[in-house]
Write a protein that holds these residues in place. Structure first.
Motif, PDB file in Angstrom:
ATOM      1  N   GLU A  95       0.764  -1.296  -0.093  1.00 47.26           N
ATOM      2  CA  GLU A  95       0.104  -0.122   0.012  1.00 47.26           C
ATOM      3  C   GLU A  95       0.760   1.188   0.181  1.00 47.26           C
ATOM      4  O   GLU A  95       1.880   1.437   0.963  1.00 47.26           O
ATOM      5  CB  GLU A  95      -0.899   0.044   1.023  1.00 47.26           C
ATOM      6  CG  GLU A  95      -1.869  -1.224   1.292  1.00 47.26           C
ATOM      7  CD  GLU A  95      -2.764  -1.219   2.629  1.00 47.26           C
ATOM      8  OE1 GLU A  95      -2.519  -0.441   3.411  1.00 47.26           O
ATOM      9  OE2 GLU A  95      -3.338  -2.431   2.692  1.00 47.26           O
ATOM     10  N   HIS A  96       0.647   2.166  -1.059  1.00 45.60           N
ATOM     11  CA  HIS A  96       1.482   3.246  -1.136  1.00 45.60           C
ATOM     12  C   HIS A  96       3.317   2.839  -1.236  1.00 45.60           C
ATOM     13  O   HIS A  96       3.612   3.670  -0.619  1.00 45.60           O
ATOM     14  CB  HIS A  96       1.041   4.176   0.009  1.00 45.60           C
ATOM     15  CG  HIS A  96      -0.325   4.574   0.142  1.00 45.60           C
ATOM     16  ND1 HIS A  96      -1.109   5.249  -0.918  1.00 45.60           N
ATOM     17  CD2 HIS A  96      -1.155   4.153   1.005  1.00 45.60           C
ATOM     18  CE1 HIS A  96      -2.294   5.258  -0.541  1.00 45.60           C
ATOM     19  NE2 HIS A  96      -2.367   4.671   0.545  1.00 45.60           N
ATOM     20  N   GLY A  97       3.405   1.852  -1.658  1.00 47.03           N
ATOM     21  CA  GLY A  97       4.666   1.503  -1.847  1.00 47.03           C
ATOM     22  C   GLY A  97       5.292   0.956  -0.562  1.00 47.03           C
ATOM     23  O   GLY A  97       6.395   0.472  -0.457  1.00 47.03           O
ATOM     24  N   ASP A 140      -7.434  -0.394   0.484  1.00 54.88           N
ATOM     25  CA  ASP A 140      -6.184   0.044   1.454  1.00 54.88           C
ATOM     26  C   ASP A 140      -7.023  -0.434   2.673  1.00 54.88           C
ATOM     27  O   ASP A 140      -7.807  -0.139   3.144  1.00 54.88           O
ATOM     28  CB  ASP A 140      -5.985   1.645   1.370  1.00 54.88           C
ATOM     29  CG  ASP A 140      -5.065   1.898   0.227  1.00 54.88           C
ATOM     30  OD1 ASP A 140      -4.609   1.025  -0.478  1.00 54.88           O
ATOM     31  OD2 ASP A 140      -4.897   3.101  -0.076  1.00 54.88           O
ATOM     32  N   SER A 141      -5.863  -0.754   3.659  1.00 55.41           N
ATOM     33  CA  SER A 141      -6.212  -1.215   4.883  1.00 55.41           C
ATOM     34  C   SER A 141      -6.809   0.041   5.824  1.00 55.41           C
ATOM     35  O   SER A 141      -7.403  -0.042   6.682  1.00 55.41           O
ATOM     36  CB  SER A 141      -4.951  -1.953   5.571  1.00 55.41           C
ATOM     37  OG  SER A 141      -3.906  -1.008   5.837  1.00 55.41           O
ATOM     38  N   ASP A 142      -6.295   1.264   5.326  1.00 58.03           N
ATOM     39  CA  ASP A 142      -6.933   2.269   6.073  1.00 58.03           C
ATOM     40  C   ASP A 142      -8.694   2.170   6.028  1.00 58.03           C
ATOM     41  O   ASP A 142      -9.293   2.845   6.883  1.00 58.03           O
ATOM     42  CB  ASP A 142      -6.545   3.762   5.640  1.00 58.03           C
ATOM     43  CG  ASP A 142      -5.049   3.775   5.792  1.00 58.03           C
ATOM     44  OD1 ASP A 142      -4.436   3.168   6.783  1.00 58.03           O
ATOM     45  OD2 ASP A 142      -4.290   4.601   5.089  1.00 58.03           O
ATOM     46  N   TRP A 143      -9.165   1.829   5.041  1.00 55.38           N
ATOM     47  CA  TRP A 143     -10.646   1.792   4.634  1.00 55.38           C
ATOM     48  C   TRP A 143     -11.281   0.971   5.364  1.00 55.38           C
ATOM     49  O   TRP A 143     -12.208   1.182   6.158  1.00 55.38           O
ATOM     50  CB  TRP A 143     -10.900   1.465   3.213  1.00 55.38           C
ATOM     51  CG  TRP A 143     -12.196   1.513   2.927  1.00 55.38           C
ATOM     52  CD1 TRP A 143     -13.060   2.716   2.317  1.00 55.38           C
ATOM     53  CD2 TRP A 143     -13.149   0.645   2.831  1.00 55.38           C
ATOM     54  NE1 TRP A 143     -14.256   2.369   2.326  1.00 55.38           N
ATOM     55  CE2 TRP A 143     -14.384   1.273   2.418  1.00 55.38           C
ATOM     56  CE3 TRP A 143     -13.146  -0.727   3.170  1.00 55.38           C
ATOM     57  CZ2 TRP A 143     -15.622   0.549   2.465  1.00 55.38           C
ATOM     58  CZ3 TRP A 143     -14.135  -1.489   3.093  1.00 55.38           C
ATOM     59  CH2 TRP A 143     -15.617  -1.131   2.591  1.00 55.38           C
TER      60      TRP A 143
END
Length: 70
Positions: free
Chosen positions: A42-44, A66-69
């Motif tokens: 995620e995001h590199g 993304d795991s933030d979601w």
């Protein structure tokens, strides 16, 4: 004679420096993580998720959210 690089020249014990942390709950596992763990980039940044967290969020993982979601 000097020891080769990576041969005990790290701070802490080898077990501490060679562990993987779940990106969601923070549980630790030896490296490499068990086959039941999941890896996501995620995001590199590579993030690992334990079996329990991966099972709880399987649909979001398969949907590439993304795991933030979740």
């Amino acid at each position: 004679m000097a020891s080769p690089p990576g041969d005990g020249d790290r701070d802490g014990s080898p077990a501490e420096s060679r562990s993987v942390v779940c990106g969601r709950c923070g549980i630790r596992s030896a490296e490499p993580p068990p086959l039941t763990w999941t890896c996501s980039v995620e995001h590199g940044v590579r993030r690992h998720f334990c079996e329990a967290c991966a099972r709880e969020n399987l649909r979001a993982i398969e949907g590439r959210l993304d795991s933030d979601w979740w």
